[in-house]
Enzyme design. Structure first.
Site, mmCIF file in Angstrom:
data_model
loop_
_atom_site.group_PDB
_atom_site.id
_atom_site.type_symbol
_atom_site.label_atom_id
_atom_site.label_comp_id
_atom_site.label_asym_id
_atom_site.label_seq_id
_atom_site.Cartn_x
_atom_site.Cartn_y
_atom_site.Cartn_z
ATOM 1 N N HIS A 70 31.150 61.420 8.401
ATOM 2 C CA HIS A 70 32.184 61.224 9.427
ATOM 3 C C HIS A 70 33.555 61.138 8.770
ATOM 4 O O HIS A 70 33.942 60.069 8.281
ATOM 5 C CB HIS A 70 31.889 59.968 10.249
ATOM 6 C CG HIS A 70 32.822 59.765 11.400
ATOM 7 N ND1 HIS A 70 32.435 59.184 12.585
ATOM 8 C CD2 HIS A 70 34.136 60.051 11.558
ATOM 9 C CE1 HIS A 70 33.464 59.132 13.418
ATOM 10 N NE2 HIS A 70 34.528 59.638 12.811
ATOM 11 N N HIS A 72 37.838 62.896 8.756
ATOM 12 C CA HIS A 72 38.876 63.703 9.408
ATOM 13 C C HIS A 72 39.712 64.387 8.331
ATOM 14 O O HIS A 72 40.349 63.713 7.519
ATOM 15 C CB HIS A 72 39.764 62.812 10.283
ATOM 16 C CG HIS A 72 39.001 62.154 11.397
ATOM 17 N ND1 HIS A 72 38.892 62.716 12.658
ATOM 18 C CD2 HIS A 72 38.272 61.009 11.442
ATOM 19 C CE1 HIS A 72 38.132 61.941 13.420
ATOM 20 N NE2 HIS A 72 37.748 60.895 12.705
ATOM 21 N N ASP A 162 34.535 63.411 18.796
ATOM 22 C CA ASP A 162 35.077 62.218 18.141
ATOM 23 C C ASP A 162 36.593 62.142 18.263
ATOM 24 O O ASP A 162 37.303 63.140 18.155
ATOM 25 C CB ASP A 162 34.691 62.162 16.657
ATOM 26 C CG ASP A 162 35.159 60.850 16.038
ATOM 27 O OD1 ASP A 162 34.938 59.796 16.649
ATOM 28 O OD2 ASP A 162 35.793 60.891 14.972
ATOM 29 N N ASN A 288 40.059 52.720 15.271
ATOM 30 C CA ASN A 288 39.203 52.774 16.432
ATOM 31 C C ASN A 288 37.782 53.127 16.003
ATOM 32 O O ASN A 288 37.605 54.156 15.369
ATOM 33 C CB ASN A 288 39.726 53.823 17.421
ATOM 34 C CG ASN A 288 39.121 53.660 18.800
ATOM 35 O OD1 ASN A 288 38.438 52.682 19.084
ATOM 36 N ND2 ASN A 288 39.346 54.637 19.654
ATOM 37 N N ASP A 315 34.684 57.367 8.082
ATOM 38 C CA ASP A 315 35.639 57.679 9.145
ATOM 39 C C ASP A 315 37.050 57.810 8.551
ATOM 40 O O ASP A 315 38.032 57.333 9.138
ATOM 41 C CB ASP A 315 35.617 56.627 10.269
ATOM 42 C CG ASP A 315 36.318 57.100 11.534
ATOM 43 O OD1 ASP A 315 36.728 58.277 11.601
ATOM 44 O OD2 ASP A 315 36.477 56.274 12.455
ATOM 45 N N HIS A 319 46.784 59.159 8.330
ATOM 46 C CA HIS A 319 47.986 59.377 9.151
ATOM 47 C C HIS A 319 49.192 59.235 8.232
ATOM 48 O O HIS A 319 49.099 58.612 7.167
ATOM 49 C CB HIS A 319 48.068 58.334 10.277
ATOM 50 C CG HIS A 319 46.985 58.468 11.299
ATOM 51 N ND1 HIS A 319 46.921 59.528 12.183
ATOM 52 C CD2 HIS A 319 45.910 57.690 11.571
ATOM 53 C CE1 HIS A 319 45.848 59.382 12.961
ATOM 54 N NE2 HIS A 319 45.213 58.281 12.602
HETATM 55 N N1 LIG Z 1 38.853 56.210 13.821
HETATM 56 C C1 LIG Z 1 40.131 56.254 14.116
HETATM 57 O O1 LIG Z 1 40.748 55.213 14.212
HETATM 58 N N2 LIG Z 1 40.789 57.413 14.307
HETATM 59 C C2 LIG Z 1 40.219 58.741 14.293
HETATM 60 C C3 LIG Z 1 39.500 59.070 15.534
HETATM 61 C C4 LIG Z 1 38.131 58.492 15.667
HETATM 62 O O2 LIG Z 1 37.364 58.409 14.686
HETATM 63 O O3 LIG Z 1 37.738 58.103 16.777
HETATM 64 C C5 LIG Z 1 41.360 59.723 14.055
HETATM 65 O O4 LIG Z 1 41.159 60.927 14.237
HETATM 66 O O5 LIG Z 1 42.437 59.305 13.617
HETATM 67 ZN ZN LIG Z 2 35.658 57.992 16.735
HETATM 68 ZN ZN LIG Z 3 36.391 59.549 13.448
#
Ligand SMILES: NC(=O)N[C@@H](CC(=O)O)C(=O)O
Ligand SMILES: [Zn+2]
Ligand SMILES: [Zn+2]
Length: 441
Positions: A70, A72, A162, A288, A315, A319
């Site tokens: 998981h 991004h 997601d 989140n 996760d 940013h």
């Molecule tokens: N986890 C987060 O706080 N943010 C994630 C989105 C997600 O995983 O739901 C994102 O894309 O920034």
């Molecule tokens: Zn998520």
């Molecule tokens: Zn995520």
């Protein structure tokens, strides 16, 4: 290329460390020699006429390459936050050799071309293996299903929206039925929008103290409960994203006990931090799902220990500093995770004696491989040569300015940790090493 890792400390499956010499040829582990064999002699015997790169792993742990299901990577569309090149470099530095990236890019990965673009860029960047997820619904808007067949054919390994929850139960049921018929998993960000409007932190001490609207635990668990019933009805493999509440865990435990095909993941921050640790209105503590109560943290730890939660994921959600500077209420949710995950968990759970080293390594290697049926995650003869060399001794302070990720958004700045990855090997190639970084500096 031939790689010879000598004097490696390798776990035997039973939390015992054994010295091994690992011989790698043609992307895979060709021989696994016992430590009582003489490494110099092995080199002469097996390396004759070959160019062999040697790594002396004396005193170091060598694990199957870490797997993070998981993450991004932000590309395409949000390259100011991260690119596939910087994200995979960060993953390699964190000891990860396989990562699965979420589709909340711009455009959303809801079409075959975007899946292919992610795969092409990942092949080009070359650091680690990237497995793309595709969206459940077009633009992750929850209105219309994507073309699952085309997305699977393009290389997507599962379906998820997601970033947001699928709000409509019929939509989710249709997605699950279709995914089940294709033998594909549905991976769910569980969040009922109607319960979280305008909230940025969990309902708890911190929200009360600062007069903030809180995100209640039920906003997650309501979706978990709904989706378990839908998974039971459709027979799909349903995987719950970033579990953070006691209530969700209760439901997953029940579902597993009656044979529903449900699996779940948890993030390091939900195992280590509660809302009571948030020092102030600092958006590096905003993610989140949010940091929940100490009681939820303990429930997450126990669920991972008893197998209710199957795997650990980061996760990783980078940013920019400008975005995070907008403050607790306006900044986007998310924290980075690759470069602190293993040291955090090793220091907090293994060093303290709560977990065995074997358990931590399994939850980040063989268990994700099992859940998602990957060929990696094992250190044995014939396995893909994805390996991580880890220094369990040296203490190092978390310093975001040294991160390979573009994201500096972490709540763990200045934490002193042990268990730092030292060399990361993908398909028999060194994709990152501490020495290379140090000598470059
Ligand atoms: N986890 C987060 O706080 N943010 C994630 C989105 C997600 O995983 O739901 C994102 O894309 O920034
Ligand atoms: Zn998520
Ligand atoms: Zn995520």
């Amino acid at each position: 290329m031939t790689l010879f890792i000598k004097n490696a400390n390798v776990l035997n499956g039973n939390n015992e460390l054994k010295i091994k010499h690992i011989w790698i040829e043609n992307n895979s582990i060709k021989h696994l020699f016992t430590g009582d064999q003489n490494a110099a002699e092995l080199l002469v015997q097996y390396g004759a006429g070959k160019e062999v790169t040697e790594i002396d792993a004396s005193g170091k742990l060598v694990t199957p390459g870490l797997i993070d299901m998981h993450v991004h990577l932000r590309e395409p569309g949000f390259e100011h936050k991260e690119t596939i090149a910087t994200g995979t470099a960060s993953a390699a530095k964190g000891g990860f050799t396989t990562i699965a990236c979420m589709p909340n890019t711009r455009p959303v990965t809801d079409n075959a071309d975007t899946v292919k673009l992610v795969l092409d860029k990942a092949a080009e960047a070359g650091s680690v293996k990237v497995l793309p997820y595709a969206a459940i619904t077009l633009n992750e808007l929850g209105r219309e299903l994507t073309d699952f067949t085309a997305l699977k054919a393009a290389g997507a390994i599962g379906f998820t929206d997601d970033g947001v929850g699928v709000q409509n139960a019929q939509m989710m049921k249709n997605a699950m039925a279709l995914a089940a018929s294709m033998d594909m998993p549905v991976i769910a960000h569980c969040e009922d929008d109607s319960l979280v409007v305008g909230a940025s932190v969990s309902e708890g001490e911190f929200a009360r103290k600062h007069g903030l609207k809180g995100i209640p635990n039920e906003s997650e668990a309501i979706h978990v409960g709904r989706d378990i019933l839908l998974a039971e009805a459709t027979g799909v493999h349903y995987h719950v994203c970033h579990v953070s509440t006691e209530q969700s865990i209760r439901l997953i435990r029940l579902a597993k006990s009656i044979g529903v095909k449900v699996t779940a993941e948890v993030c390091p921050h939900h195992l280590i931090l509660s809302d009571e640790d948030i020092p102030g209105m600092d958006a590096n503590w905003k993610m989140n799902p949010p940091l929940r109560t100490p009681r939820d943290v303990e429930a997450c730890i126990q669920a991972l220990e008893d197998g209710t939660i199957d795997i650990i994921v980061t996760d990783h959600a980078p940013h920019s500093e400008e975005e995070k500077a907008k403050g607790m209420e306006l900044a986007p949710f998310g924290i980075v995770g690759f470069e602190t995950a293993f040291p955090l968990l090793y220091t907090k759970f293994v060093k303290t004696g709560r977990w065995s080293l074997q358990m931590l390594v399994d939850r980040m290697t063989s268990d994700p491989a099992k859940v998602f049926r990957l060929p990696t995650g094992r250190l044995e003869q014939g396995a893909p040569a994805d390996l991580t060399v880890i220094d369990l001794e040296t203490e190092q302070v978390v310093d975001p300015t040294t991160f390979a990720t573009k994201g500096k958004n972490t709540p763990f700045t200045n934490w002193t940790l042990q268990g730092w990855p030292q060399t990361t090997i993908v398909d028999g190639q060194v994709v990152w090493s501490q020495e290379a970084t140090a000598s470059k500096a």
